[in-house]
Write a protein that holds these residues in place. Structure first.
Motif, PDB file in Angstrom:
ATOM      1  N   ARG A  29       0.814  -1.220   0.000  1.00  0.00           N
ATOM      2  CA  ARG A  29       0.000   0.000   0.000  1.00  0.00           C
ATOM      3  C   ARG A  29       0.849   1.271   0.000  1.00  0.00           C
ATOM      4  NH1 ARG A  29      -4.916  -1.431   4.290  1.00  0.00           N
ATOM      5  NH2 ARG A  29      -6.074  -2.805   2.869  1.00  0.00           N
ATOM      6  N   GLU A  47     -10.666  -2.844  -7.354  1.00  0.00           N
ATOM      7  CA  GLU A  47     -10.300  -1.953  -8.457  1.00  0.00           C
ATOM      8  C   GLU A  47     -10.629  -2.595  -9.800  1.00  0.00           C
ATOM      9  OE1 GLU A  47      -8.946   1.589 -10.109  1.00  0.00           O
ATOM     10  OE2 GLU A  47      -9.464   1.030  -8.055  1.00  0.00           O
ATOM     11  N   GLU A  74      -8.830  -7.044  -0.834  1.00  0.00           N
ATOM     12  CA  GLU A  74      -9.234  -5.745  -0.295  1.00  0.00           C
ATOM     13  C   GLU A  74      -8.877  -4.587  -1.216  1.00  0.00           C
ATOM     14  OE1 GLU A  74     -10.901  -3.078   2.451  1.00  0.00           O
ATOM     15  OE2 GLU A  74     -11.065  -5.253   2.227  1.00  0.00           O
ATOM     16  N   ASP A  75      -7.795  -4.668  -1.981  1.00  0.00           N
ATOM     17  CA  ASP A  75      -7.319  -3.530  -2.773  1.00  0.00           C
ATOM     18  C   ASP A  75      -7.335  -3.794  -4.281  1.00  0.00           C
ATOM     19  OD1 ASP A  75      -5.667  -1.438  -0.728  1.00  0.00           O
ATOM     20  OD2 ASP A  75      -6.010  -3.447   0.022  1.00  0.00           O
ATOM     21  N   PHE A 128      -4.499  -8.446   0.676  1.00  0.00           N
ATOM     22  CA  PHE A 128      -4.279  -7.272  -0.176  1.00  0.00           C
ATOM     23  C   PHE A 128      -5.007  -7.419  -1.504  1.00  0.00           C
ATOM     24  CE2 PHE A 128      -1.740  -5.234  -3.540  1.00  0.00           C
ATOM     25  CZ  PHE A 128      -1.870  -3.914  -3.141  1.00  0.00           C
TER      26      PHE A 128
END
Length: 200
Positions: free
Chosen positions: A42, A97, A92-93, A89
Protein backbone atom coordinates in the motif's frame (compact mmCIF):
# COMPACT_ATOMS: atom_id res chain seq x y z
CA UNK A 1 -9.81 0.63 14.03
CA UNK A 2 -12.45 -1.86 12.93
CA UNK A 3 -10.57 -2.55 9.68
CA UNK A 4 -7.38 -3.26 11.62
CA UNK A 5 -9.16 -5.62 14.02
CA UNK A 6 -10.76 -7.41 11.07
CA UNK A 7 -7.35 -7.70 9.39
CA UNK A 8 -5.86 -9.31 12.49
CA UNK A 9 -8.81 -11.68 12.88
CA UNK A 10 -8.68 -12.61 9.19
CA UNK A 11 -4.96 -13.38 9.38
CA UNK A 12 -5.18 -15.23 12.69
CA UNK A 13 -8.00 -17.48 11.49
CA UNK A 14 -6.27 -18.43 8.25
CA UNK A 15 -2.90 -19.01 9.89
CA UNK A 16 -4.44 -21.07 12.67
CA UNK A 17 -6.17 -23.22 10.04
CA UNK A 18 -2.91 -23.68 8.10
CA UNK A 19 -0.61 -24.24 11.11
CA UNK A 20 -1.41 -27.93 11.76
CA UNK A 21 -0.52 -28.88 8.18
CA UNK A 22 2.95 -27.30 8.28
CA UNK A 23 3.75 -28.00 11.95
CA UNK A 24 3.95 -24.40 13.20
CA UNK A 25 3.24 -23.67 16.86
CA UNK A 26 3.99 -19.92 17.11
CA UNK A 27 2.34 -17.57 14.61
CA UNK A 28 3.61 -14.22 15.86
CA UNK A 29 6.26 -13.93 13.16
CA UNK A 30 3.77 -14.87 10.46
CA UNK A 31 1.31 -12.24 11.64
CA UNK A 32 4.09 -9.64 11.60
CA UNK A 33 5.11 -10.55 8.07
CA UNK A 34 1.49 -10.35 6.97
CA UNK A 35 1.18 -6.74 8.18
CA UNK A 36 4.59 -5.79 6.75
CA UNK A 37 3.61 -7.17 3.35
CA UNK A 38 0.28 -5.30 3.29
CA UNK A 39 1.95 -2.05 4.37
CA UNK A 40 4.66 -2.39 1.73
CA UNK A 41 2.12 -2.97 -1.04
CA UNK A 42 0.00 0.00 0.00
CA UNK A 43 3.04 2.31 0.18
CA UNK A 44 4.97 1.35 -2.92
CA UNK A 45 6.27 4.89 -3.46
CA UNK A 46 8.11 4.96 -0.10
CA UNK A 47 11.79 4.15 0.11
CA UNK A 48 13.02 2.39 3.23
CA UNK A 49 16.55 2.02 4.59
CA UNK A 50 17.73 -1.28 6.01
CA UNK A 51 21.33 -1.58 7.21
CA UNK A 52 22.13 1.68 5.36
CA UNK A 53 20.78 0.22 2.08
CA UNK A 54 17.83 2.16 0.55
CA UNK A 55 15.27 0.27 -1.54
CA UNK A 56 11.55 0.55 -2.42
CA UNK A 57 9.05 -0.53 0.22
CA UNK A 58 7.64 -3.54 -1.75
CA UNK A 59 11.00 -5.30 -1.32
CA UNK A 60 10.96 -5.01 2.47
CA UNK A 61 9.22 -8.36 3.24
CA UNK A 62 11.63 -10.20 0.95
CA UNK A 63 14.67 -8.51 2.47
CA UNK A 64 13.47 -9.51 5.92
CA UNK A 65 12.80 -13.04 4.67
CA UNK A 66 16.32 -13.29 3.24
CA UNK A 67 17.82 -12.04 6.50
CA UNK A 68 15.78 -14.61 8.45
CA UNK A 69 17.06 -17.41 6.21
CA UNK A 70 20.64 -16.19 6.60
CA UNK A 71 20.21 -16.39 10.36
CA UNK A 72 19.26 -20.06 10.02
CA UNK A 73 15.49 -19.82 10.45
CA UNK A 74 12.99 -21.73 8.38
CA UNK A 75 11.33 -19.60 5.66
CA UNK A 76 8.03 -21.46 6.02
CA UNK A 77 6.70 -19.29 8.86
CA UNK A 78 7.50 -16.03 7.09
CA UNK A 79 6.24 -17.26 3.73
CA UNK A 80 2.92 -18.18 5.31
CA UNK A 81 2.55 -14.62 6.61
CA UNK A 82 3.43 -13.19 3.20
CA UNK A 83 0.93 -15.46 1.45
CA UNK A 84 -1.91 -14.53 3.83
CA UNK A 85 -1.00 -10.86 3.48
CA UNK A 86 -1.04 -11.15 -0.30
CA UNK A 87 -4.48 -12.78 -0.18
CA UNK A 88 -5.86 -9.97 1.99
CA UNK A 89 -4.28 -7.27 -0.18
CA UNK A 90 -5.68 -8.84 -3.35
CA UNK A 91 -9.22 -9.16 -1.96
CA UNK A 92 -9.23 -5.75 -0.30
CA UNK A 93 -7.32 -3.53 -2.77
CA UNK A 94 -6.71 -5.21 -6.14
CA UNK A 95 -9.97 -7.05 -6.83
CA UNK A 96 -12.26 -4.08 -5.97
CA UNK A 97 -10.30 -1.95 -8.46
CA UNK A 98 -10.76 -4.61 -11.13
CA UNK A 99 -14.49 -4.73 -10.30
CA UNK A 100 -14.72 -0.94 -10.64
CA UNK A 101 -12.99 -0.94 -14.03
CA UNK A 102 -15.11 -3.80 -15.37
CA UNK A 103 -18.27 -2.40 -13.78
CA UNK A 104 -19.11 -5.47 -11.71
CA UNK A 105 -22.02 -5.31 -9.33
CA UNK A 106 -19.99 -6.61 -6.41
CA UNK A 107 -17.35 -4.05 -5.46
CA UNK A 108 -16.26 -5.20 -1.96
CA UNK A 109 -15.07 -8.77 -1.52
CA UNK A 110 -13.79 -8.54 2.05
CA UNK A 111 -15.95 -5.97 3.85
CA UNK A 112 -15.52 -5.33 7.54
CA UNK A 113 -18.64 -6.59 9.38
CA UNK A 114 -20.97 -3.81 10.50
CA UNK A 115 -21.17 -5.36 13.98
CA UNK A 116 -17.42 -5.01 14.37
CA UNK A 117 -17.59 -1.39 13.20
CA UNK A 118 -20.24 -0.64 15.83
CA UNK A 119 -18.15 -2.28 18.55
CA UNK A 120 -15.02 -0.33 17.60
CA UNK A 121 -16.70 3.02 16.96
CA UNK A 122 -16.84 5.72 19.66
CA UNK A 123 -18.42 9.19 19.58
CA UNK A 124 -14.98 10.75 20.06
CA UNK A 125 -13.63 8.99 16.99
CA UNK A 126 -16.73 9.89 14.98
CA UNK A 127 -16.25 13.57 15.82
CA UNK A 128 -12.60 13.39 14.83
CA UNK A 129 -13.48 11.78 11.51
CA UNK A 130 -16.15 14.41 10.84
CA UNK A 131 -13.71 17.22 11.64
CA UNK A 132 -11.18 15.77 9.22
CA UNK A 133 -13.84 15.49 6.51
CA UNK A 134 -14.96 19.10 7.04
CA UNK A 135 -11.38 20.36 6.91
CA UNK A 136 -10.70 18.47 3.70
CA UNK A 137 -13.93 19.83 2.16
CA UNK A 138 -12.93 23.41 3.01
CA UNK A 139 -9.49 22.82 1.53
CA UNK A 140 -11.02 21.46 -1.70
CA UNK A 141 -13.40 24.44 -1.98
CA UNK A 142 -10.52 26.89 -1.54
CA UNK A 143 -8.48 25.14 -4.21
CA UNK A 144 -11.44 25.01 -6.60
CA UNK A 145 -11.82 28.83 -6.57
CA UNK A 146 -8.47 30.41 -5.69
CA UNK A 147 -9.18 33.63 -7.63
CA UNK A 148 -12.25 34.34 -5.52
CA UNK A 149 -10.24 34.01 -2.33
CA UNK A 150 -7.49 36.25 -3.67
CA UNK A 151 -10.01 38.86 -4.84
CA UNK A 152 -11.56 38.79 -1.38
CA UNK A 153 -8.18 39.46 0.19
CA UNK A 154 -7.49 42.28 -2.30
CA UNK A 155 -10.87 43.84 -1.56
CA UNK A 156 -10.15 43.85 2.16
CA UNK A 157 -6.79 45.50 1.47
CA UNK A 158 -8.43 48.23 -0.67
CA UNK A 159 -6.92 46.95 -3.93
CA UNK A 160 -8.78 46.44 -7.24
CA UNK A 161 -9.77 42.84 -8.05
CA UNK A 162 -7.81 40.67 -10.43
CA UNK A 163 -8.63 41.30 -14.07
CA UNK A 164 -9.93 44.84 -13.45
CA UNK A 165 -8.91 47.67 -15.79
CA UNK A 166 -6.33 49.93 -14.05
CA UNK A 167 -7.78 53.03 -15.81
CA UNK A 168 -11.23 52.30 -14.43
CA UNK A 169 -9.75 51.80 -10.97
CA UNK A 170 -7.88 55.13 -11.22
CA UNK A 171 -10.99 56.91 -12.42
CA UNK A 172 -12.92 55.51 -9.52
CA UNK A 173 -10.29 56.76 -7.08
CA UNK A 174 -10.32 60.30 -8.62
CA UNK A 175 -14.09 60.49 -8.44
CA UNK A 176 -14.12 59.73 -4.71
CA UNK A 177 -16.20 56.85 -3.60
CA UNK A 178 -17.58 56.30 -7.11
CA UNK A 179 -21.17 55.84 -8.25
CA UNK A 180 -23.39 53.72 -6.09
CA UNK A 181 -24.56 50.42 -7.50
CA UNK A 182 -28.30 51.17 -7.64
CA UNK A 183 -30.62 49.59 -10.18
CA UNK A 184 -33.95 50.86 -11.57
CA UNK A 185 -35.40 54.36 -12.04
CA UNK A 186 -34.31 55.51 -8.59
CA UNK A 187 -30.77 54.57 -9.49
CA UNK A 188 -30.85 56.59 -12.72
CA UNK A 189 -32.26 59.63 -10.87
CA UNK A 190 -29.53 59.33 -8.25
CA UNK A 191 -26.86 59.20 -10.95
CA UNK A 192 -28.32 62.31 -12.65
CA UNK A 193 -28.34 64.21 -9.36
CA UNK A 194 -24.73 63.24 -8.70
CA UNK A 195 -23.68 64.36 -12.21
CA UNK A 196 -25.42 67.74 -11.76
CA UNK A 197 -23.75 68.27 -8.40
CA UNK A 198 -20.32 67.55 -9.89
CA UNK A 199 -20.97 69.92 -12.81
CA UNK A 200 -21.90 72.74 -10.41
Amino acid sequence: TADLVFLLVFGAVLMTAMAPFINIHFLGSSLTFMMVYIWSQRNQHIRVVFFFLPFPAPYLPWVLLGLSVLLGNSPTIDLMGISVGHLYFYLEDVLPEIARIRNWRLRRFLPTPSTLRKLCATPHNDNQVQNVIDAEQEHVEENDNPQYDENEERRRAGLPPLGADPDDAAAGEEGGTGAPEIAGEDGIAALNDAAAANAA
